[in-house]
Structure formats: C-alpha cells, structure tokens
Design a protein around this motif. Structure first.
Motif, PDB file in Angstrom:
ATOM      1  N   SER A 220      35.341  26.321  28.752  1.00  0.00           N
ATOM      2  CA  SER A 220      34.696  27.615  28.976  1.00  0.00           C
ATOM      3  C   SER A 220      35.714  28.684  29.344  1.00  0.00           C
ATOM      4  CB  SER A 220      33.644  27.484  30.088  1.00  0.00           C
ATOM      5  OG  SER A 220      34.258  27.146  31.306  1.00  0.00           O
ATOM      6  N   GLY A 221      35.257  29.943  29.302  1.00  0.00           N
ATOM      7  CA  GLY A 221      36.154  31.062  29.536  1.00  0.00           C
ATOM      8  C   GLY A 221      36.812  31.048  30.899  1.00  0.00           C
ATOM      9  N   CYS A 222      36.108  30.580  31.912  1.00  0.00           N
ATOM     10  CA  CYS A 222      36.671  30.615  33.260  1.00  0.00           C
ATOM     11  C   CYS A 222      37.828  29.634  33.428  1.00  0.00           C
ATOM     12  CB  CYS A 222      35.585  30.342  34.307  1.00  0.00           C
ATOM     13  SG  CYS A 222      34.855  28.705  34.213  1.00  0.00           S
ATOM     14  N   HIS A 223      38.021  28.741  32.442  1.00  0.00           N
ATOM     15  CA  HIS A 223      39.140  27.795  32.491  1.00  0.00           C
ATOM     16  C   HIS A 223      40.232  28.148  31.487  1.00  0.00           C
ATOM     17  CE1 HIS A 223      36.019  25.229  34.449  1.00  0.00           C
ATOM     18  NE2 HIS A 223      37.053  24.873  35.161  1.00  0.00           N
ATOM     19  N   THR A 224      40.202  29.355  30.965  1.00  0.00           N
ATOM     20  CA  THR A 224      41.138  29.712  29.915  1.00  0.00           C
ATOM     21  C   THR A 224      42.584  29.712  30.403  1.00  0.00           C
ATOM     22  OG1 THR A 224      41.638  31.337  28.200  1.00  0.00           O
ATOM     23  CG2 THR A 224      41.003  32.207  30.353  1.00  0.00           C
ATOM     24  N   LYS A 225      43.480  29.381  29.485  1.00  0.00           N
ATOM     25  CA  LYS A 225      44.916  29.485  29.741  1.00  0.00           C
ATOM     26  C   LYS A 225      45.523  30.626  28.923  1.00  0.00           C
ATOM     27  CE  LYS A 225      44.620  25.612  32.105  1.00  0.00           C
ATOM     28  NZ  LYS A 225      44.629  25.628  33.583  1.00  0.00           N
ATOM     29  N   ASP A 226      44.660  31.411  28.305  1.00  0.00           N
ATOM     30  CA  ASP A 226      45.084  32.523  27.459  1.00  0.00           C
ATOM     31  C   ASP A 226      45.462  33.707  28.351  1.00  0.00           C
ATOM     32  OD1 ASP A 226      45.070  34.903  25.871  1.00  0.00           O
ATOM     33  OD2 ASP A 226      43.904  33.867  24.343  1.00  0.00           O
ATOM     34  N   VAL A 227      46.736  34.075  28.310  1.00  0.00           N
ATOM     35  CA  VAL A 227      47.242  35.117  29.207  1.00  0.00           C
ATOM     36  C   VAL A 227      46.560  36.459  28.950  1.00  0.00           C
ATOM     37  CG1 VAL A 227      49.294  36.477  29.752  1.00  0.00           C
ATOM     38  CG2 VAL A 227      49.443  34.000  29.673  1.00  0.00           C
ATOM     39  N   ALA A 228      46.287  36.777  27.684  1.00  0.00           N
ATOM     40  CA  ALA A 228      45.622  38.051  27.373  1.00  0.00           C
ATOM     41  C   ALA A 228      44.238  38.113  28.007  1.00  0.00           C
ATOM     42  CB  ALA A 228      45.525  38.230  25.864  1.00  0.00           C
ATOM     43  N   LYS A 229      43.521  37.002  27.973  1.00  0.00           N
ATOM     44  CA  LYS A 229      42.200  36.968  28.595  1.00  0.00           C
ATOM     45  C   LYS A 229      42.312  37.044  30.117  1.00  0.00           C
ATOM     46  CE  LYS A 229      39.898  34.437  24.877  1.00  0.00           C
ATOM     47  NZ  LYS A 229      39.169  33.198  24.503  1.00  0.00           N
ATOM     48  N   LEU A 230      43.346  36.429  30.668  1.00  0.00           N
ATOM     49  CA  LEU A 230      43.538  36.479  32.118  1.00  0.00           C
ATOM     50  C   LEU A 230      43.801  37.908  32.593  1.00  0.00           C
ATOM     51  CD1 LEU A 230      45.725  33.274  32.517  1.00  0.00           C
ATOM     52  CD2 LEU A 230      43.368  33.561  33.269  1.00  0.00           C
ATOM     53  N   ARG A 231      44.452  38.694  31.753  1.00  0.00           N
ATOM     54  CA  ARG A 231      44.654  40.111  32.101  1.00  0.00           C
ATOM     55  C   ARG A 231      43.309  40.824  32.239  1.00  0.00           C
ATOM     56  NH1 ARG A 231      49.026  39.675  28.259  1.00  0.00           N
ATOM     57  NH2 ARG A 231      51.045  39.923  29.286  1.00  0.00           N
ATOM     58  N   ASP A 232      42.333  40.405  31.442  1.00  0.00           N
ATOM     59  CA  ASP A 232      41.014  41.035  31.515  1.00  0.00           C
ATOM     60  C   ASP A 232      40.318  40.754  32.841  1.00  0.00           C
ATOM     61  OD1 ASP A 232      41.268  42.249  29.106  1.00  0.00           O
ATOM     62  OD2 ASP A 232      39.788  41.049  28.044  1.00  0.00           O
ATOM     63  N   TRP A 233      40.505  39.548  33.391  1.00  0.00           N
ATOM     64  CA  TRP A 233      39.954  39.264  34.722  1.00  0.00           C
ATOM     65  C   TRP A 233      40.476  40.299  35.721  1.00  0.00           C
ATOM     66  CZ3 TRP A 233      35.962  36.860  36.273  1.00  0.00           C
ATOM     67  CH2 TRP A 233      35.536  35.650  35.712  1.00  0.00           C
ATOM     68  N   ILE A 234      41.766  40.552  35.656  1.00  0.00           N
ATOM     69  CA  ILE A 234      42.382  41.495  36.587  1.00  0.00           C
ATOM     70  C   ILE A 234      41.859  42.906  36.338  1.00  0.00           C
ATOM     71  CG2 ILE A 234      44.592  42.521  37.272  1.00  0.00           C
ATOM     72  CD1 ILE A 234      45.839  39.745  36.555  1.00  0.00           C
ATOM     73  N   ARG A 235      41.766  43.287  35.072  1.00  0.00           N
ATOM     74  CA  ARG A 235      41.254  44.609  34.735  1.00  0.00           C
ATOM     75  C   ARG A 235      39.820  44.789  35.232  1.00  0.00           C
ATOM     76  NH1 ARG A 235      41.519  49.590  35.079  1.00  0.00           N
ATOM     77  NH2 ARG A 235      40.243  50.771  33.586  1.00  0.00           N
ATOM     78  N   ALA A 236      39.021  43.728  35.161  1.00  0.00           N
ATOM     79  CA  ALA A 236      37.640  43.814  35.631  1.00  0.00           C
ATOM     80  C   ALA A 236      37.600  44.207  37.105  1.00  0.00           C
ATOM     81  CB  ALA A 236      36.933  42.478  35.422  1.00  0.00           C
ATOM     82  N   TYR A 237      38.440  43.591  37.908  1.00  0.00           N
ATOM     83  CA  TYR A 237      38.441  43.930  39.337  1.00  0.00           C
ATOM     84  C   TYR A 237      39.083  45.284  39.597  1.00  0.00           C
ATOM     85  CZ  TYR A 237      36.307  39.574  40.631  1.00  0.00           C
ATOM     86  OH  TYR A 237      35.397  38.550  40.779  1.00  0.00           O
ATOM     87  N   LYS A 258      39.764  43.633  46.426  1.00  0.00           N
ATOM     88  CA  LYS A 258      41.205  43.550  46.183  1.00  0.00           C
ATOM     89  C   LYS A 258      41.696  42.114  46.357  1.00  0.00           C
ATOM     90  CE  LYS A 258      42.269  48.332  47.475  1.00  0.00           C
ATOM     91  NZ  LYS A 258      42.923  49.221  48.471  1.00  0.00           N
ATOM     92  N   ARG A 259      41.098  41.399  47.296  1.00  0.00           N
ATOM     93  CA  ARG A 259      41.474  39.994  47.482  1.00  0.00           C
ATOM     94  C   ARG A 259      41.142  39.185  46.228  1.00  0.00           C
ATOM     95  NH1 ARG A 259      39.149  35.253  51.459  1.00  0.00           N
ATOM     96  NH2 ARG A 259      37.428  35.402  49.979  1.00  0.00           N
ATOM     97  N   PHE A 260      39.998  39.482  45.600  1.00  0.00           N
ATOM     98  CA  PHE A 260      39.653  38.796  44.348  1.00  0.00           C
ATOM     99  C   PHE A 260      40.692  39.094  43.269  1.00  0.00           C
ATOM    100  CE2 PHE A 260      35.197  38.223  45.799  1.00  0.00           C
ATOM    101  CZ  PHE A 260      35.052  36.902  45.435  1.00  0.00           C
ATOM    102  N   LEU A 261      41.090  40.354  43.166  1.00  0.00           N
ATOM    103  CA  LEU A 261      42.086  40.712  42.166  1.00  0.00           C
ATOM    104  C   LEU A 261      43.389  39.960  42.427  1.00  0.00           C
ATOM    105  CD1 LEU A 261      42.731  44.300  40.829  1.00  0.00           C
ATOM    106  CD2 LEU A 261      44.581  42.670  41.127  1.00  0.00           C
ATOM    107  N   ALA A 262      43.785  39.889  43.689  1.00  0.00           N
ATOM    108  CA  ALA A 262      45.004  39.171  44.048  1.00  0.00           C
ATOM    109  C   ALA A 262      44.889  37.682  43.716  1.00  0.00           C
ATOM    110  CB  ALA A 262      45.302  39.359  45.536  1.00  0.00           C
ATOM    111  N   TYR A 263      43.724  37.114  43.997  1.00  0.00           N
ATOM    112  CA  TYR A 263      43.503  35.686  43.704  1.00  0.00           C
ATOM    113  C   TYR A 263      43.626  35.410  42.205  1.00  0.00           C
ATOM    114  CZ  TYR A 263      40.738  31.514  42.671  1.00  0.00           C
ATOM    115  OH  TYR A 263      40.297  30.308  42.172  1.00  0.00           O
ATOM    116  N   HIS A 264      42.963  36.225  41.378  1.00  0.00           N
ATOM    117  CA  HIS A 264      43.043  36.017  39.933  1.00  0.00           C
ATOM    118  C   HIS A 264      44.455  36.281  39.417  1.00  0.00           C
ATOM    119  CE1 HIS A 264      38.914  35.053  39.066  1.00  0.00           C
ATOM    120  NE2 HIS A 264      38.494  36.067  39.807  1.00  0.00           N
ATOM    121  N   SER A 265      45.173  37.209  40.042  1.00  0.00           N
ATOM    122  CA  SER A 265      46.563  37.452  39.669  1.00  0.00           C
ATOM    123  C   SER A 265      47.424  36.233  39.965  1.00  0.00           C
ATOM    124  CB  SER A 265      47.110  38.666  40.420  1.00  0.00           C
ATOM    125  OG  SER A 265      46.390  39.834  40.099  1.00  0.00           O
TER     126      SER A 265
END
Length: 315
Positions: A220-237, A258-265
C-alpha cells in the motif's frame, strides 16, 4: 432517513474487494448510495464492481483511466447525491451496523462529523486501536477535534478520514465542492482533506467502538519506498501548516503538525539513505533540521525517537 453516499475508490484489490463491498451492502442502515470508482483496475476488480451493480441498484460504478486515489474520490464526491458522505478503502471493511450507529449520533445531535473507532489488521492478526487518553463521550467542537487529530500519541482512534461520516453541507461551506482531495499529491491527499474538513466543523461526536477494519498491506501507499511519493507526504503537511497558520489555529496544534512533517521527513531520509540517494537524503534532512525543535520538544517522553532522529541527521 437521510441517504449516506459511500465512496469506494477501487484499484487492483481483487482478493479483498468482495469482502469490502459485501460489508457495505449488508449494512443494517439501508438508505445507501454506494459509489465505486474503478480507477483503471486490471486484475478483475473492474468486473467485481459491475457484478455488485447488477445485483443491487444502490451501487453506482464509474470506470476510468487511473487518476490516483484522490482523483477517484473526487469523482465520487462530485456525483454523490446523499446528505451524508462516507469513505471506505477497497481493501478494508466495516462492521454490519457501522452506519446505523454513526447515523444515530449524527441525527440525534445534528453533527458535522460522526466518528467511530477502528481495528488494524495485518498478516499477524487484528488489533483494536485504543486511545491512551479518553475521547469525551459528549459532543465537542473544532478545537477539541484538532487536538484529537494531531496529538496522535494520545488519540490514535481519531486519526484518519475513513472512520467518519461527514455532513455533505460541511464539505460545501465556502462554495460548491469547496473541499475536495488534492490531486497533485500521490500521497497525503487524505490528511489535507481531513484538515480542511476539521476547519469547517462545529459539532463532532465519537463512538469508542471498532467499527472500521483497516487492513494494512505491504504494497500500500503508506509503505512506499518511492522517494517522489515520500516528498508528497511532506508537502501535504506543509499545506496543512500554511492553512492552519492563515486560519489562526492554536499554536500548539500547529507545532504538533510540524512534528508530523518532521517524522515523515525522518522516514524519507532513512529510506533515501538505504537507497543511496544522497541528494534526496540531504533534502529530507533539511526538513528535519527545520522542525527539529518541535520534534524534540514534543517527543520529550520518547528519548528513543529523539536518538533515532539525531542519528539520522548525523548520517
């Protein structure tokens, strides 16, 4: 009896899809509109939704080229005719009285959002998600909802968008279809949607029962290793922080965001490090440094988290 429009984005989950749709079809609350958006499935899921639609007139099926989960949900929102909106992911399922229980609260208290608890299911078994601190049994307001959503160490049962019913009017405050999913985000569109909805609410209530079954799959998406998609998590926050700042949301809530953004980063930095992607790792570490203060202050009770965070910054 008000109509509930249930939006189900469908993409290549043939093994789980029947269970999902049966659980919605067999709800004790019968006034449903079940909108299945087949988002370009190629594994037979596209045939399964058609079978359900032939057997039950409450099903509406749209077949489309792949637009992603946010795009599929938006199609569902735009054609929904119900007074109440619900979402169910195509690999999840719900208890048979989910909508009856949530609608009872919705009607009795004229709620904007009615929420229930949830169960996490993995290959290792099922686990009811508990709130460390109790969520009030009374009707609560926007500020309390934001605390429940973003202080997730204490209130995991409130965290997501799919364990809730939404008054349709709530999503239109500010104009027709004013709250939709951000289709530019491959991941994180759901968290932005929930944040926008939360800023419109006046009355919410929570049922501490596991009504929704969230089935966590490795692919599933929440387990992705795709760096481009991971950037989107950060952009969302980033979007949420900008939005909360403009709306004058309590600073403590912004800091938790901000803590969530840091965690996803930090997660993204670790994945980039393991893949040998130096530029991406450095990019994610810059986000980590930007919000290191909020992350360390709000994780003071979790020294192991801070240790991991600082180790990643030094790598």
């Amino acid at each position: 009896m008000r109509k509930v429009s249930v939006i189900v984005p469908v993409y290549n989950t043939q093994k789980e899809l029947g269970r999902c749709l049966y659980s919605i079809q067999n709800q004790t609350y019968k006034n449903l509109e079940i909108i299945c958006i087949d988002d370009g499935s190629t594994d037979g899921s596209e045939d399964i939704v058609d079978i359900f639609a032939k057997e039950d007139k409450r099903f509406t099926v749209v077949h489309q080229k792949n637009m992603g989960e946010s795009g599929a949900r938006n199609v569902g929102l735009k054609i929904a005719t119900g007074d109440i909106i619900a979402f169910c992911d195509c690999d999840d399922w719900i208890e048979s009285d989910t909508y009856e229980a949530l609608m009872k609260e919705m009607d009795q208290y004229d709620l904007d959002i009615s929420a229930g608890g949830w169960m996490k299911e993995t290959s290792k078994g099922a686990e009811k998600i508990h709130n460390i601190r109790p969520v009030t049994e009374d009707v609560f307001d926007q500020l309390q909802l934001l605390e429940y959503l973003y202080k997730r160490d204490f209130y995991r049962g409130m965290a997501y968008m799919w364990n809730k019913l939404y008054k349709r009017e709530l999503l239109k405050r500010g104009g027709e279809n004013s709250i939709l999913f951000d289709e530019s985000l491959t991941l994180g569109g759901d968290v932005v949607f929930l944040a926008k909805a939360a800023l419109n609410v006046q009355k919410v209530k929570y049922i501490d029962r596991a009504l929704y079954h969230y089935c966590q799959r490795e692919g599933s998406g929440c387990h992705t290793k795709d760096v481009a998609k991971l950037r989107d998590w950060i952009r969302a926050y980033e979007i949420i922080i900008e939005m909360f700042t403009l709306r004058g949301v309590d600073q403590e809530i912004i800091n938790y965001t901000k803590r969530f953004l840091a965690y996803h980063s930090s997660n993204a930095a670790e994945i980039a490090l393991n893949q040998g992607l130096t530029d991406a790792k450095n990019e994610f570490q810059n986000f980590m440094r930007l919000y290191e203060k909020e992350y360390t202050e709000l994780n003071a009770d979790y020294p192991e988290r801070i240790q991991r965070y600082r180790q990643l910054l030094e790598t």
